[in-house]
Write a protein that holds these residues in place. Structure first.
Motif, short mmCIF file in Angstrom:
data_model
loop_
_atom_site.label_atom_id
_atom_site.label_comp_id
_atom_site.label_asym_id
_atom_site.label_seq_id
_atom_site.Cartn_x
_atom_site.Cartn_y
_atom_site.Cartn_z
N LYS A 65 -15.13 -0.18 -2.08
CA LYS A 65 -15.22 0.55 -3.34
C LYS A 65 -16.68 0.76 -3.74
O LYS A 65 -17.08 1.87 -4.13
CB LYS A 65 -14.49 -0.22 -4.43
N GLU A 66 -17.50 -0.30 -3.64
CA GLU A 66 -18.92 -0.20 -4.01
C GLU A 66 -19.67 0.73 -3.07
O GLU A 66 -20.54 1.50 -3.48
CB GLU A 66 -19.56 -1.59 -4.01
N LYS A 67 -19.33 0.65 -1.80
CA LYS A 67 -19.96 1.53 -0.81
C LYS A 67 -19.66 2.99 -1.12
O LYS A 67 -20.55 3.85 -1.09
CB LYS A 67 -19.46 1.17 0.59
N ALA A 68 -18.40 3.29 -1.43
CA ALA A 68 -18.01 4.66 -1.76
C ALA A 68 -18.72 5.15 -3.01
O ALA A 68 -19.12 6.32 -3.09
CB ALA A 68 -16.49 4.74 -1.94
N LEU A 115 0.83 -1.21 0.00
CA LEU A 115 0.00 0.00 0.00
C LEU A 115 0.86 1.26 0.00
O LEU A 115 0.55 2.25 -0.66
CB LEU A 115 -0.93 0.01 1.22
N LEU A 116 1.96 1.18 0.73
CA LEU A 116 2.87 2.31 0.80
C LEU A 116 3.60 2.52 -0.53
O LEU A 116 3.62 3.62 -1.08
CB LEU A 116 3.88 2.10 1.93
N SER A 117 4.14 1.43 -1.07
CA SER A 117 4.93 1.55 -2.30
C SER A 117 4.07 1.91 -3.51
O SER A 117 4.53 2.58 -4.44
CB SER A 117 5.68 0.25 -2.57
N ASP A 118 2.79 1.52 -3.52
CA ASP A 118 1.91 1.81 -4.65
C ASP A 118 1.16 3.14 -4.49
O ASP A 118 0.27 3.45 -5.28
CB ASP A 118 0.91 0.67 -4.85
N GLY A 119 1.51 3.87 -3.46
CA GLY A 119 1.02 5.25 -3.35
C GLY A 119 -0.33 5.43 -2.67
O GLY A 119 -0.91 6.51 -2.72
N GLN A 171 -3.96 9.21 0.20
CA GLN A 171 -4.79 9.59 1.36
C GLN A 171 -4.40 10.96 1.88
O GLN A 171 -5.27 11.78 2.21
CB GLN A 171 -4.64 8.54 2.47
N THR A 172 -3.11 11.22 1.98
CA THR A 172 -2.67 12.52 2.50
C THR A 172 -2.99 13.64 1.51
O THR A 172 -3.28 14.77 1.91
CB THR A 172 -1.16 12.51 2.80
N GLU A 173 -2.92 13.33 0.21
CA GLU A 173 -3.32 14.34 -0.78
C GLU A 173 -4.80 14.69 -0.64
O GLU A 173 -5.18 15.85 -0.78
CB GLU A 173 -3.05 13.80 -2.19
N MET A 174 -5.61 13.67 -0.34
CA MET A 174 -7.03 13.91 -0.10
C MET A 174 -7.22 14.82 1.12
O MET A 174 -8.04 15.73 1.10
CB MET A 174 -7.76 12.59 0.12
N VAL A 183 -9.96 7.09 -3.59
CA VAL A 183 -9.05 6.39 -2.68
C VAL A 183 -9.47 4.93 -2.51
O VAL A 183 -8.63 4.02 -2.51
CB VAL A 183 -9.00 7.11 -1.31
N SER A 184 -10.78 4.69 -2.40
CA SER A 184 -11.28 3.31 -2.27
C SER A 184 -10.97 2.50 -3.53
O SER A 184 -10.62 1.31 -3.44
CB SER A 184 -12.79 3.32 -2.02
N LYS A 185 -11.08 3.11 -4.69
CA LYS A 185 -10.76 2.42 -5.94
C LYS A 185 -9.27 2.09 -6.02
O LYS A 185 -8.88 1.00 -6.46
CB LYS A 185 -11.18 3.28 -7.14
N LEU A 186 -8.43 3.04 -5.59
CA LEU A 186 -6.99 2.79 -5.58
C LEU A 186 -6.66 1.63 -4.64
O LEU A 186 -5.85 0.75 -4.98
CB LEU A 186 -6.25 4.06 -5.15
N TYR A 187 -7.31 1.63 -3.47
CA TYR A 187 -7.10 0.54 -2.51
C TYR A 187 -7.50 -0.81 -3.13
O TYR A 187 -6.78 -1.81 -3.02
CB TYR A 187 -7.90 0.81 -1.25
N PHE A 188 -8.63 -0.82 -3.82
CA PHE A 188 -9.10 -2.06 -4.46
C PHE A 188 -8.12 -2.51 -5.55
O PHE A 188 -7.79 -3.70 -5.67
CB PHE A 188 -10.48 -1.86 -5.06
N ASP A 189 -7.65 -1.56 -6.37
CA ASP A 189 -6.72 -1.90 -7.44
C ASP A 189 -5.44 -2.52 -6.89
O ASP A 189 -4.90 -3.48 -7.46
CB ASP A 189 -6.39 -0.66 -8.27
N ILE A 190 -4.96 -1.97 -5.77
CA ILE A 190 -3.73 -2.50 -5.17
C ILE A 190 -3.96 -3.89 -4.61
O ILE A 190 -3.18 -4.82 -4.86
CB ILE A 190 -3.21 -1.53 -4.08
N VAL A 191 -5.06 -4.03 -3.84
CA VAL A 191 -5.34 -5.32 -3.21
C VAL A 191 -5.62 -6.40 -4.26
O VAL A 191 -5.15 -7.54 -4.16
CB VAL A 191 -6.53 -5.19 -2.23
N SER A 192 -6.39 -6.04 -5.29
CA SER A 192 -6.75 -7.03 -6.32
C SER A 192 -5.56 -7.47 -7.16
O SER A 192 -5.62 -8.48 -7.85
CB SER A 192 -7.85 -6.47 -7.23
N SER A 193 -4.46 -6.68 -7.11
CA SER A 193 -3.28 -7.05 -7.90
C SER A 193 -2.52 -8.23 -7.29
O SER A 193 -1.71 -8.85 -7.98
CB SER A 193 -2.34 -5.85 -8.03
N TYR A 194 -2.77 -8.51 -6.00
CA TYR A 194 -2.07 -9.64 -5.38
C TYR A 194 -3.01 -10.60 -4.65
O TYR A 194 -2.57 -11.63 -4.13
CB TYR A 194 -0.98 -9.13 -4.41
#
Length: 368
Positions: A269-272, A83-87, A92-95, A243-254
């Motif tokens: 992601k769906e909730k957001a 999560l850290l390496s993929d930004g 989150q901090t940019e948000m 942010v939720s979509k980014l989290y899903f993209d990272i998690v779904s990659s592994y």
């Protein structure tokens, strides 16, 4: 010699008085402010705006720290490091920075609306006092007619006493209105960060000089679109979605589809996404409601304006009839009271329209 001494003493007294008077004048400063000047003045002196700026600066520091950590993150499969390496944390901090900036804008708008509302309140109170002063003048004229009729034998003492009582009541209402104005001026000074005893003269006649917006002059669809782009709750919902979509993209990659991590990330992601859609609808409702309230307020202004014209004529005719001896005093007092209430309602309707227009404009801005 004595004459010279007296002249010197006189000059010293005049000079001392002049210095003291100048000091008093500098302490009792008078401000002449338009409504926009008042908003600008209030924003410069408001602590909430300063606190909001500190929040922006704090979140900017946090964001820079996140960028630094992201650039140094090792490459491995551990979820936190991924999560850290993929930004993700950087995003989150940019948000947080973006929302803190919008939050400051919202605070400034709310402060501005509060100052404008207080400006309107003082203007309405000044107009109310004018109506009440006119009311006193009319009833004093009624008392004069009653006294004249009694003197020539065509009136009775009861009519004079009734008129006198009406005058005293009208004067009481006028005195109370003046006290109410003093308190509203103190509230206004507080909003501007000024001492209560400082005099602020309002240079804008925001009650008399208004233009009613017709439905044809407003493209409501455009205003709704603006609101869905500008409102802070939409921006927050959109940021959460991103942010939720980014989290899903990272998690779904592994993670496989049937794992808890994947399902949880997909749920968020769906909730957001649903929350964003709901927020967009709520904003559309809010703009429509503010628009309809403004139109209702505009209709009230038109009705009371017409009523005043009719009631002024009714009052004039009833007074002429009474003075000529073919009418009764009660008809005059009733006509007077109806005209007075219509004038007050008209001033209030102008005030209500101003507030409704403010809220409508805020509804397609950042919010209120």
């Amino acid at each position: 010699m004595l004459k010279k001494i007296m002249l010197l003493l006189t000059a010293m007294i005049v000079l001392t008085f002049g210095i003291t008077y100048a000091e008093e004048q500098s302490q009792n400063k008078i401000y002449n402010l338009s409504m926009e000047d008042a908003v600008e003045f209030g924003l410069k002196n408001n602590e909430a705006v300063k606190i909001a700026q500190f929040d922006i600066e704090k979140n900017q520091v946090i964001s820079k720290k996140a960028v630094s950590l992201w650039s140094k993150a090792p490459e491995n499969s551990m979820i936190e490091t991924k999560l850290l390496s993929d930004g993700y944390y950087k995003r989150q901090t940019e948000m947080a920075v973006k929302l803190s900036r919008k939050s400051k804008e919202l605070i400034e708008q709310k402060i501005g609306l509060g100052i404008k509302n207080s400006y309107y309140e003082i203007s309405r109170s000044i107009k109310d006092i004018g109506v009440k002063e006119e009311n006193v003048s009319r009833i004093l004229e009624q008392q004069r007619i009653a006294e004249s009729k009694l003197k020539i034998g065509t009136g009775i003492k009861q009519e004079v006493l009734t008129a006198q009582a009406a005058v005293e009541e009208a004067k009481l209402l006028l005195a109370n209105a003046k006290d109410d104005l003093k308190y509203k001026e103190m509230e206004f000074n507080k909003l501007l960060g000024l001492p209560f005893d400082v005099i602020v003269n309002l240079t804008d006649d925001v009650i008399s000089n208004i233009s009613l917006q017709t439905p044809e002059s407003i493209d409501l669809h455009v205003k709704v679109t603006e609101a869905q782009r500008n409102r802070i709750e939409v921006i927050q919902a959109q940021e959460n979605m991103d942010v939720s979509k980014l989290y899903f993209d990272i998690v779904s990659s592994y993670s496989a589809v049937n794992t808890y991590d994947y399902r949880e990330a997909n749920y968020e992601k769906e909730k957001a996404n649903n929350e964003l859609n709901d927020t967009m609808q709520n904003v559309e409702l809010s703009v429509n409601n503010a628009y309809l309230n403004m139109q209702k307020a505009a209709r009230a202004v038109s009705v009371y304006e017409k009523n005043i014209t009719s009631l002024e004529e009714a009052h004039r005719l009833s007074q002429l009839s009474y003075e000529a001896g073919v009418g009764i005093q009660m008809d005059v007092l009733n006509a007077q009271n109806m005209l007075y209430n219509a004038e007050l309602s008209y001033v209030q309707s102008l005030h209500n329209y101003n507030l409704a227009k403010l809220k409508f404009e805020a509804s397609y801005g950042i919010g209120y």
